[in-house]
Design a protein around this motif. Structure first.
Motif, PDB file in Angstrom:
ATOM      1  N   LEU A  76      62.485  17.208 132.401  1.00 12.08           N
ATOM      2  CA  LEU A  76      62.668  16.969 131.048  1.00 12.08           C
ATOM      3  C   LEU A  76      63.726  15.848 131.223  1.00 12.08           C
ATOM      4  CD1 LEU A  76      62.828  20.087 128.892  1.00 12.08           C
ATOM      5  CD2 LEU A  76      60.943  18.665 129.489  1.00 12.08           C
ATOM      6  N   GLU A  77      63.688  14.619 130.606  1.00 12.28           N
ATOM      7  CA  GLU A  77      64.770  13.678 130.657  1.00 12.28           C
ATOM      8  C   GLU A  77      66.019  14.163 129.755  1.00 12.28           C
ATOM      9  OE1 GLU A  77      64.867  10.970 132.232  1.00 12.28           O
ATOM     10  OE2 GLU A  77      62.995  11.018 133.295  1.00 12.28           O
ATOM     11  N   MET A  78      67.027  14.284 130.616  1.00  9.24           N
ATOM     12  CA  MET A  78      68.354  14.590 129.718  1.00  9.24           C
ATOM     13  C   MET A  78      69.522  14.089 130.464  1.00  9.24           C
ATOM     14  SD  MET A  78      67.589  18.889 129.644  1.00  9.24           S
ATOM     15  CE  MET A  78      68.859  19.214 128.206  1.00  9.24           C
ATOM     16  N   ALA A  79      70.352  13.566 129.609  1.00  6.69           N
ATOM     17  CA  ALA A  79      71.654  12.973 130.075  1.00  6.69           C
ATOM     18  C   ALA A  79      72.621  13.991 130.800  1.00  6.69           C
ATOM     19  CB  ALA A  79      72.434  12.580 128.874  1.00  6.69           C
ATOM     20  N   SER A  80      73.196  13.431 131.708  1.00  5.61           N
ATOM     21  CA  SER A  80      73.957  14.452 132.645  1.00  5.61           C
ATOM     22  C   SER A  80      74.993  15.293 131.581  1.00  5.61           C
ATOM     23  CB  SER A  80      74.891  13.546 133.600  1.00  5.61           C
ATOM     24  OG  SER A  80      75.777  12.559 132.951  1.00  5.61           O
ATOM     25  N   GLU A  81      75.465  14.731 130.581  1.00  4.61           N
ATOM     26  CA  GLU A  81      76.613  15.550 129.646  1.00  4.61           C
ATOM     27  C   GLU A  81      75.487  16.666 128.987  1.00  4.61           C
ATOM     28  OE1 GLU A  81      79.279  14.939 125.586  1.00  4.61           O
ATOM     29  OE2 GLU A  81      77.988  13.118 126.360  1.00  4.61           O
ATOM     30  N   GLU A  82      74.292  16.435 128.643  1.00  3.65           N
ATOM     31  CA  GLU A  82      73.542  17.449 127.896  1.00  3.65           C
ATOM     32  C   GLU A  82      73.328  18.597 128.985  1.00  3.65           C
ATOM     33  OE1 GLU A  82      69.506  17.731 125.137  1.00  3.65           O
ATOM     34  OE2 GLU A  82      69.980  16.261 126.110  1.00  3.65           O
ATOM     35  N   ILE A  83      72.902  18.161 130.217  1.00  4.01           N
ATOM     36  CA  ILE A  83      72.554  19.237 131.371  1.00  4.01           C
ATOM     37  C   ILE A  83      73.905  19.769 131.630  1.00  4.01           C
ATOM     38  CG2 ILE A  83      72.395  19.405 133.947  1.00  4.01           C
ATOM     39  CD1 ILE A  83      70.403  16.988 133.893  1.00  4.01           C
ATOM     40  N   TYR A  84      75.109  19.569 131.482  1.00  3.66           N
ATOM     41  CA  TYR A  84      76.456  20.109 131.596  1.00  3.66           C
ATOM     42  C   TYR A  84      76.353  21.084 130.643  1.00  3.66           C
ATOM     43  CZ  TYR A  84      81.538  20.938 131.053  1.00  3.66           C
ATOM     44  OH  TYR A  84      82.809  21.676 130.935  1.00  3.66           O
ATOM     45  N   GLN A  85      76.237  20.656 129.388  1.00  8.03           N
ATOM     46  CA  GLN A  85      76.300  21.743 128.160  1.00  8.03           C
ATOM     47  C   GLN A  85      75.351  22.647 128.294  1.00  8.03           C
ATOM     48  OE1 GLN A  85      75.674  18.678 125.072  1.00  8.03           O
ATOM     49  NE2 GLN A  85      77.839  18.009 125.232  1.00  8.03           N
ATOM     50  N   LEU A  86      74.013  22.372 128.650  1.00  7.27           N
ATOM     51  CA  LEU A  86      72.935  23.434 128.854  1.00  7.27           C
ATOM     52  C   LEU A  86      73.503  24.483 129.765  1.00  7.27           C
ATOM     53  CD1 LEU A  86      69.775  23.426 128.450  1.00  7.27           C
ATOM     54  CD2 LEU A  86      69.408  22.686 130.652  1.00  7.27           C
ATOM     55  N   ILE A  87      74.056  24.002 130.995  1.00  5.36           N
ATOM     56  CA  ILE A  87      74.438  25.158 131.936  1.00  5.36           C
ATOM     57  C   ILE A  87      75.336  25.970 131.425  1.00  5.36           C
ATOM     58  CG2 ILE A  87      75.407  25.497 134.251  1.00  5.36           C
ATOM     59  CD1 ILE A  87      72.539  24.354 134.244  1.00  5.36           C
ATOM     60  N   VAL A  88      76.403  25.395 130.777  1.00  6.99           N
ATOM     61  CA  VAL A  88      77.714  26.154 130.241  1.00  6.99           C
ATOM     62  C   VAL A  88      77.006  27.106 129.171  1.00  6.99           C
ATOM     63  CG1 VAL A  88      79.576  26.039 128.652  1.00  6.99           C
ATOM     64  CG2 VAL A  88      79.415  24.582 130.581  1.00  6.99           C
ATOM     65  N   TYR A  89      76.305  26.773 128.479  1.00  6.54           N
ATOM     66  CA  TYR A  89      75.471  27.597 127.453  1.00  6.54           C
ATOM     67  C   TYR A  89      74.997  28.378 127.982  1.00  6.54           C
ATOM     68  CZ  TYR A  89      72.693  28.951 123.069  1.00  6.54           C
ATOM     69  OH  TYR A  89      72.429  29.465 122.130  1.00  6.54           O
ATOM     70  N   GLN A  90      74.209  28.744 128.990  1.00  3.60           N
ATOM     71  CA  GLN A  90      73.305  29.616 129.576  1.00  3.60           C
ATOM     72  C   GLN A  90      74.112  30.766 130.334  1.00  3.60           C
ATOM     73  OE1 GLN A  90      69.152  28.449 130.756  1.00  3.60           O
ATOM     74  NE2 GLN A  90      70.084  26.585 130.318  1.00  3.60           N
ATOM     75  N   ILE A  91      75.248  30.063 130.884  1.00  4.56           N
ATOM     76  CA  ILE A  91      76.157  30.859 131.830  1.00  4.56           C
ATOM     77  C   ILE A  91      76.809  31.713 130.912  1.00  4.56           C
ATOM     78  CG2 ILE A  91      78.094  30.977 133.348  1.00  4.56           C
ATOM     79  CD1 ILE A  91      77.173  28.358 134.661  1.00  4.56           C
ATOM     80  N   GLY A  92      77.280  31.443 129.756  1.00  5.50           N
ATOM     81  CA  GLY A  92      78.081  31.823 128.971  1.00  5.50           C
ATOM     82  C   GLY A  92      77.378  33.136 128.265  1.00  5.50           C
ATOM     83  N   ALA A  93      75.973  32.932 127.831  1.00  6.52           N
ATOM     84  CA  ALA A  93      75.383  33.964 127.221  1.00  6.52           C
ATOM     85  C   ALA A  93      75.121  35.199 128.294  1.00  6.52           C
ATOM     86  CB  ALA A  93      73.771  33.418 127.228  1.00  6.52           C
ATOM     87  N   LEU A  94      74.800  35.058 129.588  1.00  5.60           N
ATOM     88  CA  LEU A  94      74.579  35.971 130.495  1.00  5.60           C
ATOM     89  C   LEU A  94      76.043  36.668 130.910  1.00  5.60           C
ATOM     90  CD1 LEU A  94      72.727  37.630 131.965  1.00  5.60           C
ATOM     91  CD2 LEU A  94      73.109  36.134 134.165  1.00  5.60           C
TER      92      LEU A  94
END
Length: 254
Positions: A76-94
């Motif tokens: 998926l085409e995503m900016a690096s900032e969005e990838i950063y946010q995506l990772i933070v979100y998922q780590i936080g959930a688990l």
């Protein structure tokens, strides 16, 4: 000699059952738990973390692209900032689920297409590594051996763990052979044993094209969604232990 065996699990969601999570946790020493984007859901995350605590295996977050239909294996085409946010979100959930079960998160390993991109794209690798560091600098970062992700993790101050695959072949560049190509996935037990033997004891592997490349790993992955994942993991665990290898989760202080 010590080697960690890990498995990607927790990828069931809703009414859909994927993988043999419970039996795999009897074999491996650490697990990578889907965080709801490529697979998994809030219910499955709780179930898997509870079982992992009971079975005393280390728990890692397995964040991926928001691509449930494609199982996170489509780019998926995503900016690096969005990838950063995506990772933070998922780590936080688990991480929250782990806290609810009186345990802690051990590591982070990206999933699928995101994992493969972070292995070769320095910008994406830095975004992933920075996200892990900013959430918890004591988390281990699992990444493809000899990859840009491991370099980025070390650069920000994380302890990185080199991952190799028992059932995936490699390109001459040391990347995983794309699943769209033939011989990308090993299915025969003898082939899987041969690959593990070469990596663990000889620090190398032969590509489908016949080229020998250097490859050394601290953790060996088994894909939990594979039809024979449990059988392969059990066979390799028994083989390594017969050879005197200790199966043990990676530690921050190793």
């Amino acid at each position: 000699m010590e080697v960690d065996l890990n498995a990607d699990i927790g990828e069931s969601f809703g009414p859909y059952e994927i993988g043999d999570d419970q039996r795999l946790m009897d074999i491996v020493s650490s697990v990578n738990v889907a965080c709801g984007f490529h697979g998994g859901d809030y219910r499955v995350m709780h179930q898997v973390v509870k079982q992992a605590v009971e079975k005393k295996v280390k728990i890692g977050a397995h964040p991926g692209y928001p691509d449930l239909i494609g199982f996170g294996r489509r780019h998926l085409e995503m900016a690096s900032e969005e990838i950063y946010q995506l990772i933070v979100y998922q780590i936080g959930a688990l991480q929250a689920v782990c806290r609810a079960h009186q345990t802690t998160l051990h590591h982070v390993k990206p999933h699928g297409a995101l994992y493969n991109l972070a292995a070769k794209d320095q910008v994406v690798a830095r975004a992933v590594a920075q996200a892990v560091f900013d959430v918890d600098r004591d988390l281990l970062l699992f990444g493809l051996a000899n990859s840009a992700l491991l370099e980025a993790g070390e650069a920000v101050g994380l302890k990185v763990i080199s991952e190799v695959f028992a059932d995936r072949t490699y390109t001459e560049e040391g990347l995983l052979t794309p699943r769209s190509q033939s011989r990308s996935v090993l299915t025969e037990m003898d082939d899987i044993k041969e690959q593990v033997q070469q990596i663990v004891f000889h620090h190398g592997v032969t590509t489908p094209g016949g080229e020998r490349i250097h490859l050394k790993g601290e953790t060996i992955c088994f894909h939990g969604d594979g039809d024979q994942a449990y059988q392969h993991a059990r066979f390799i665990r028994d083989y390594l232990q017969d050879e005197g290898v200790v199966i043990k989760a990676c530690d921050y202080h190793d």
